[in-house]
Design a protein around this motif. Structure first.
Motif, PDB file in Angstrom:
ATOM      1  N   GLN A   6     -64.732   5.162 -67.015  1.00 25.49           N
ATOM      2  CA  GLN A   6     -64.665   3.993 -67.912  1.00 25.49           C
ATOM      3  C   GLN A   6     -63.483   3.087 -67.584  1.00 25.49           C
ATOM      4  N   VAL A   7     -62.342   3.704 -67.255  1.00 29.56           N
ATOM      5  CA  VAL A   7     -61.140   2.916 -66.951  1.00 29.56           C
ATOM      6  C   VAL A   7     -61.356   2.082 -65.694  1.00 29.56           C
ATOM      7  N   VAL A   8     -61.865   2.738 -64.634  1.00 28.90           N
ATOM      8  CA  VAL A   8     -62.086   2.015 -63.382  1.00 28.90           C
ATOM      9  C   VAL A   8     -63.137   0.923 -63.585  1.00 28.90           C
ATOM     10  N   ALA A   9     -64.203   1.261 -64.323  1.00 27.18           N
ATOM     11  CA  ALA A   9     -65.275   0.289 -64.542  1.00 27.18           C
ATOM     12  C   ALA A   9     -64.750  -0.936 -65.288  1.00 27.18           C
ATOM     13  N   ALA A  10     -63.888  -0.725 -66.279  1.00 26.71           N
ATOM     14  CA  ALA A  10     -63.352  -1.857 -67.044  1.00 26.71           C
ATOM     15  C   ALA A  10     -62.584  -2.789 -66.132  1.00 26.71           C
ATOM     16  N   ALA A  11     -61.764  -2.216 -65.235  1.00 28.44           N
ATOM     17  CA  ALA A  11     -60.983  -3.038 -64.315  1.00 28.44           C
ATOM     18  C   ALA A  11     -61.901  -3.792 -63.355  1.00 28.44           C
ATOM     19  N   GLU A  36     -65.082  -4.654 -63.717  1.00 25.41           N
ATOM     20  CA  GLU A  36     -65.834  -5.721 -64.412  1.00 25.41           C
ATOM     21  C   GLU A  36     -64.915  -6.915 -64.708  1.00 25.41           C
ATOM     22  N   ALA A  37     -63.657  -6.623 -65.085  1.00 27.28           N
ATOM     23  CA  ALA A  37     -62.748  -7.713 -65.446  1.00 27.28           C
ATOM     24  C   ALA A  37     -62.330  -8.522 -64.225  1.00 27.28           C
ATOM     25  N   VAL A  38     -62.043  -7.815 -63.126  1.00 25.43           N
ATOM     26  CA  VAL A  38     -61.562  -8.504 -61.933  1.00 25.43           C
ATOM     27  C   VAL A  38     -62.725  -9.077 -61.117  1.00 25.43           C
ATOM     28  N   GLY A  39     -63.872  -8.392 -61.174  1.00 24.81           N
ATOM     29  CA  GLY A  39     -65.066  -8.900 -60.496  1.00 24.81           C
ATOM     30  C   GLY A  39     -65.190  -8.463 -59.051  1.00 24.81           C
TER      31      GLY A  39
END
Lengths: 409, 292
Positions: free
Chosen positions: A328-333, A335-338
């Motif tokens: 979840q942590v890696v995915a959030a980063a 998605e945010a950075v693209g």
């Protein structure tokens, strides 16, 4: 080799070379520099055999659940994710070569961490050399955060030293006359187990609580009679174990056999193990810190428990949850950075995580400069033979009031 | 003072269990010059059978002895006749280490395969009960395992001293050639002796399952102290093993008061070195060790 055979071998080799070249060409030309619709490759080395095989397989299950959930929801940046998991046999040397080859040869887009402090530290070093973001589910001991890693984030609510923080706050909030005045510690000679106990010990000492027993035993200890006798003899109000599973069980039964009745008893790790209430008949009142609960009210938790139970046939425990949290942590980063590939993107992911808070199945997480998470472990207690969360960050997370003094065991 | 008295009681009980576990080990050496590394593996296997027996039937783990004692006796007999007896006499001691090491690995692997590496403990209705003895608490499970050890050792002693088979076994231990000359079938006697030794592992395993968590690789933790006990006690001597076990168990528990558990467990190895330096054939009994 006959002439005919030689011709055949040469033909096969040429054909193979042509096919391989053609494949390479198509992926390069057709999809542009961002990797297009190819799956996002995630490289992971795990101790699937050797000393840490049991928890290592738990981490693997958590990663698999995360991959399935994210793929079912349309993937990451619209691309499916694929896990490349290799077995390091709990060997720190193997974990280094595993991450080397995953990053340099296989050219995976992202890496996730292995299990245990002993493997996380060498793995993080490799990831840092290649400038990769390194989120890990299981390196909680202080030495993980004192190596100067600039790419490491621990995907759990708190480091070992902070596990008992909420319990300490609870004790300090008690009226003076009721507060425990003496405390006994018994801890395994292990960075994680000792870290949990000493985090609490140091705070209690500063607050004026008297430490009457402070025993350390080797990891392979099986006989706890003498330690239990020392604790029972000193009869502290509060007994705290810096424990793993088997030592906690043996110590608690030895204490019960000597009819020592503390007013409060807390042990790390063991009480969250499903085998624990089967091994000890009198569990009521026992406290433990935990980073995860199936019933925790965080938004994604219900989906996680459901998906995990469907995929693996049983509800997730802490190792599985920390692995899922890593995802979840890696995915959030991402998605945010693209972006999700090696190179500059990795530094952008690291920078984003330094600045932001991520919602996970163990609650909202943010980190300090060294990658230490800034939340707190919940405290659970056995009440009527069931695990209840009695202390959590914010009252909405608790399920029952802490029982003090604990019932006799 | 209360703590010292409490520790003495617990140390004696602990020593009783050590004595039972070491008795079998010293016999293999006495009979066959076999270093039986797998003995602790069989102890853990016996403990797992006791645990499984209780979880399936709900009955007391002690009752599993009805199955495990004869089964282990037969396994021991078969092991001696079909494996150990085929090793060359000149390299027997060394080769037996390798052979029984392999058997220990197989037992550990099989238990892990069947029941995983998770630690198990039997939850007994009387698991946390204790009796009060002049102010010291004496756990009931420890009394049971001590009694089990005492009865087993006494039976073993009677068998060795009072029966025809016991005399044949002692003769085989003391001088195999002479025993053969007077008409003793030393091969068969050695097989039976091996079986009896392994049967003690079944009893020890059940006793162990009463008072500790068990896991597949637990035997590595036991084999070191047990080998130290039989060397200190004198190889081949059951009373020697029993006295050394109780003395070392008691010393270990008492040393934990000033030194803590980590250093206290080194007593076994300190005693081993001391024995080899001062009295290589052991402190109690052990005329046999002079032959090696």
């Amino acid at each position: 080799m006959s002439r005919k055979t030689r011709v055949t071998v040469a033909a096969v080799a040429t054909a193979s070379a042509l096919v391989l070249t053609a494949c390479g060409g198509s992926s390069g030309e057709g999809e542009g520099g961002e990797g297009g619709d190819d799956p996002i490759q995630i490289g992971i080395s795990l101790p699937l055999s050797g000393d840490f095989a049991e928890p290592g397989m738990g981490v693997q299950r958590g990663y698999e659940t995360w991959a399935q959930v994210i793929n079912d929801n349309g993937g990451l940046l619209g691309r499916q994710v694929e896990l490349s998991i290799v077995d390091d046999a709990s060997d720190p040397a193997r974990v280094v070569s595993d991450y080397e080859s995953l990053i340099a040869q296989d050219q995976v887009d992202l890496v996730f961490g292995p299990f245990s402090t002993r493997l996380v530290v060498p793995a993080a070093r490799v990831a840092e050399e290649y400038g990769m973001l390194f989120v890990e589910p299981a390196g909680a001991a202080e030495e993980v955060f004192t190596n100067g890693f600039e790419n490491l984030f621990y995907a759990a609510p708190a480091v070992a030293e902070d596990h008992y923080n909420l319990l300490f706050e609870y004790i300090m909030a008690m009226p003076e006359g009721e507060r425990p005045e003496t405390v006994g510690f018994a801890s395994m000679d292990d960075p994680f187990a000792q870290g949990t106990a000493y985090g609490l010990r140091d705070q209690l000492v500063e607050a004026g609580v008297e430490v009457v027993v402070d025993e350390v035993y080797p990891p392979n200890a099986t006989d706890f009679d003498a330690i239990a006798a020392a604790i029972a003899n000193a009869d502290p109000d509060l007994v705290v174990g810096g424990t793993q599973y088997q030592d906690a069980v043996n110590l608690i039964i030895a204490l019960q056999q000597l009819d020592y009745q503390p007013r409060m008893a807390a042990f790390s790790t063991a009480p969250t193990n499903p085998e624990f209430p089967d091994a000890i008949s009198e569990v009521n009142g026992i406290l433990a810190p935990t980073g995860y609960s199936n019933d925790a009210p965080y938004p994604s938790n219900e989906e996680f428990v459901e998906a995990h139970t469907e995929l693996h046939g049983e509800a997730p425990q802490e190792d599985e949850a920390n692995a899922f949290t890593t995802g979840q942590v890696v995915a959030a980063a991402v998605e945010a950075v693209g972006c999700a590939e090696q190179g500059e993107c990795q530094q952008q992911l690291i920078d984003w995580l330094r600045e932001n808070t991520v919602d996970t199945v163990v609650g909202p997480l943010s980190w300090d400069e060294a990658g230490r998470p800034q939340s707190a472990h919940m405290i659970l207690q056995y009440i009527d033979d069931e695990i209840q969360i009695v202390l959590a960050d914010g009252d909405e997370g608790t399920q029952a009031d802490l029982v003090y003094p604990k019932p006799e065991w | 003072m209360a703590l010292v008295f409490q520790s003495v009681i617990l140390g004696l009980l602990q020593g009783g269990l050590y004595a039972l576990l070491a008795a079998g080990l010293t016999l293999y050496f006495g009979i066959m010059r076999v270093v039986m590394i797998a003995h602790a593996g069989f102890i853990v296997l016996g403990a797992y059978i006791a645990w499984r027996f209780t979880t399936i039937t709900g009955l007391d783990p002690m009752l599993s002895l009805v199955i495990t004692v004869p089964a282990f006796f037969l396994i021991g007999y078969a092991m001696q006749r079909f494996l150990i007896a085929r090793l060359k006499p000149s390299t027997l001691t060394m080769m037996s280490v390798l052979l029984t090491f392999a058997i220990a690995m197989i037992i550990e692997g099989l238990i892990g395969l069947l029941y995983s590496g998770t630690q198990r403990r039997i939850a007994l209705p009387y698991g946390t009960d204790s009796l009060n003895l002049f102010g010291a608490s004496v756990p009931v499970v420890q009394i049971i395992s001590f009694a089990l050890a005492a009865v087993s050792l006494f039976v073993l002693y009677l068998v060795m001293k009072k029966t025809r088979f016991g005399r044949a076994l002692r003769a085989t231990i003391q001088n195999p050639e002479a025993a053969q000359l007077v008409g003793i079938d030393t091969n068969r006697t050695a097989g039976l002796g091996f079986g009896i030794s392994l049967a003690t592992a079944a009893v020890g395993g059940a006793a162990l399952s009463l008072q500790a968590t068990i896991w597949p690789s637990l035997h590595w933790h036991w084999i070191g102290p047990l080998l130290a006990i039989i060397v200190v006690g004198g190889l081949g001597s059951i009373p020697g093993a029993a006295i050394a076990a109780v003395a070392l168990g008691l010393t270990q528990v008492l040393l934990e008061i000033p030194m803590g558990p980590t250093w206290a467990q080194t007593i076994f190895y300190a005693a081993l070195f001391l024995t080899l330096m001062v009295r290589p054939h052991g402190f109690f009994g052990g005329r046999l060790a002079q032959r090696f």
